[in-house]
Write an enzyme that holds these catalytic residues in place. Structure first.
Site, short mmCIF file in Angstrom:
data_model
loop_
_atom_site.label_atom_id
_atom_site.label_comp_id
_atom_site.label_asym_id
_atom_site.label_seq_id
_atom_site.Cartn_x
_atom_site.Cartn_y
_atom_site.Cartn_z
CD GLU A 34 -3.03 -0.52 0.00
OE1 GLU A 34 -3.06 -0.18 -1.20
OE2 GLU A 34 -3.56 -1.56 0.42
CG LEU A 125 -13.60 -2.13 -2.42
CD1 LEU A 125 -14.84 -2.99 -2.27
CD2 LEU A 125 -12.36 -2.92 -1.97
CB SER A 126 -10.34 0.57 -7.78
OG SER A 126 -9.11 0.80 -7.24
CB SER A 127 -15.95 3.04 -7.72
OG SER A 127 -15.60 4.11 -6.88
CB SER A 128 -12.08 6.55 -9.47
OG SER A 128 -11.11 6.06 -8.59
CD GLU A 160 -8.20 8.57 -10.08
OE1 GLU A 160 -8.69 7.73 -10.85
OE2 GLU A 160 -8.39 8.59 -8.87
CG ASP A 172 -6.27 1.80 -7.55
OD1 ASP A 172 -5.59 0.95 -6.93
OD2 ASP A 172 -6.73 2.81 -7.02
C1 GLA Z 1 -5.25 4.50 -4.17
C2 GLA Z 1 -4.48 4.89 -5.44
C3 GLA Z 1 -3.44 3.83 -5.78
C4 GLA Z 1 -2.57 3.47 -4.58
C5 GLA Z 1 -3.42 3.20 -3.34
C6 GLA Z 1 -2.58 3.04 -2.11
O1 GLA Z 1 -6.02 3.36 -4.42
O2 GLA Z 1 -5.36 5.06 -6.53
O3 GLA Z 1 -2.65 4.29 -6.88
O4 GLA Z 1 -1.62 4.46 -4.34
O5 GLA Z 1 -4.35 4.24 -3.10
O6 GLA Z 1 -1.79 1.92 -2.20
#
Ligand code: GLA
Length: 386
Positions: A34, A125-128, A160, A172
């Site tokens: 992370e 959870l990366s909706s973007s 982004e 992501d």
């Molecule tokens: C978000 C960012 C990623 C990453 C995480 C942390 O999800 O979009 O690029 O930096 O935080 O690990």
């Protein structure tokens, strides 16, 4: 998501005619690694089976129309206005991707687009990235632009960074664009070299615990961490030339960390450099089926994010620390950017009910919020589905 509902709403919103093309891009969960991606380090995410659906059809006009099942805001944007950001609305994600196609010199056509996402909003959870990649993959095919997948992934990140203003790394978009069912992606974020690591663990599941704490102010705090890492790198360069923080191993860092005068900045670097080592150790542990070690590394990752990187907060700490008390929990940590959102745990299948029964009530009593729990199903990356 019922595809039939998407098609029906598409017709009622944009009129009957040719059936729209259908695309899907997943969300992702990160097992470990992370805040390493924008430091040229390692990550270990996997794509989820929930994500964002897109129905899209050419409209024969010089305008793009956007709507979604998830928010009431819709937009009808003439080509001349495509480069204008719309407040903090969700349409900035597809607009940012379109901007990348324009910058590549791809000739646009007008499209009507209807999105629908089943990733919990603001859950980390990366909706973007999911909406970016579903747009990128759809435009690539609809415009016949012939851009390869890795480039589409980079364009999602650039959208982004440049349009939305969040200085995220590549993790992501990469996970969403390159995910494979039953596999985690062990990715070197600097070279983009990667390896698929089987994630199916006999008798154990990946459980996502949603704090339902919105990631407020997450973007500004995130960008602050990016700047802090740049500052740490600058100081460490007084020892020897380094391209990224992840060029240094933890032993060398611990011997030299005092060259970073500011304690907070030093802590940030310690997290990144130690986390990078944990990813390598976690991959080795997964490959030899050593879940105990994997779990310990996940727990250590959470503590490093809590004390050195300071991106957890009461909600994530409570949910993770309570999960640790359940015997069948092998390991648990926050996942994603932090500041709210989700945690991830590896749990003995026989203990999942106990996890929910034990953690849910304590979490509610401590934070006033109700947690949700999902057993992750690891799916494929973005593509056309109809
Ligand atoms: C978000 C960012 C990623 C990453 C995480 C942390 O999800 O979009 O690029 O930096 O935080 O690990």
């Amino acid at each position: 998501m019922a595809i039939a509902a998407l098609q029906k709403e598409f017709k009622s919103r944009y009129g009957i005619g040719e059936a729209p093309a259908l695309f899907f891009a997943p969300g992702r969960v990160n097992i470990i690694g992370e805040h390493t991606d924008y430091n040229g380090g390692y990550v270990l995410p996997c794509a989820l089976s929930f994500g964002t659906y897109l129905a899209v059809r050419p409209n024969g006009e010089r305008r793009m129309r956007f709507a979604t099942f998830n928010f009431s805001y819709a937009a009808d944007v003439p080509f001349g206005d495509l480069a204008k950001k719309q407040g903090s609305e969700w349409v900035n994600y597809p607009l940012g991707v379109i901007d990348q196609f324009v910058k590549k010199g791809v000739e646009l056509q007008g499209f009507d687009m209807l999105f629908s996402g089943d990733i919990p909003n603001g859950a980390g959870l990366s909706s973007s990235a999911s909406i970016e990649l579903v747009t990128a993959v759809a435009l690539d095919e609809m415009l016949d632009s012939g851009i390869d997948r890795i480039e589409l992934i980079k364009m999602g990140r650039a959208a982004e960074n440049q349009f939305v203003g969040m200085n995220c790394g590549i993790m992501d978009q990469f996970a969403v664009g390159m995910g494979k069912a039953s596999s985690a992606i062990f990715l070197n974020c600097r070279t983009l070299g990667y390896e698929l690591v089987p994630v199916e663990m006999e008798g154990y599941s990946i459980v996502i615990m949603n704090t339902n704490k919105r990631r407020e102010l997450a973007d500004s705090k995130y960008n602050e961490r990016v700047r802090e890492c740049a500052s740490a790198l600058e100081s460490l360069r007084s020892i020897r030339p380094l391209t990224d923080l992840s060029d240094m191993e933890i032993a060398e860092f611990l011997e030299n960390e005092k060259v970073i005068a500011d304690k907070t900045i030093r802590n940030r670097a310690r997290h990144v450099i130690s986390e990078n080592r944990r990813v390598l150790d976690a991959v080795a542990a997964m490959k030899r089926g050593d879940l105990t070690t994997l779990g310990k590394l996940m727990n250590a990752s959470h503590e490093s994010l809590r004390t050195d990187y300071e991106v957890t907060g009461k909600e994530l700490d409570t949910i993770v620390h309570e999960a640790w008390k359940v015997e069948g929990v092998v390991g648990a940590r926050m996942t994603g950017a932090g500041f709210g959102g989700c945690a991830v745990a590896i749990v003995d299948d026989d203990s999942i009910d106990e996890l929910i029964a034990c953690v849910g009530p304590v979490y509610h009593a401590t934070t006033g919020l109700s947690a949700d729990f999902y057993v992750a199903s690891v799916g494929n990356g973005a593509g056309r589905i109809g």
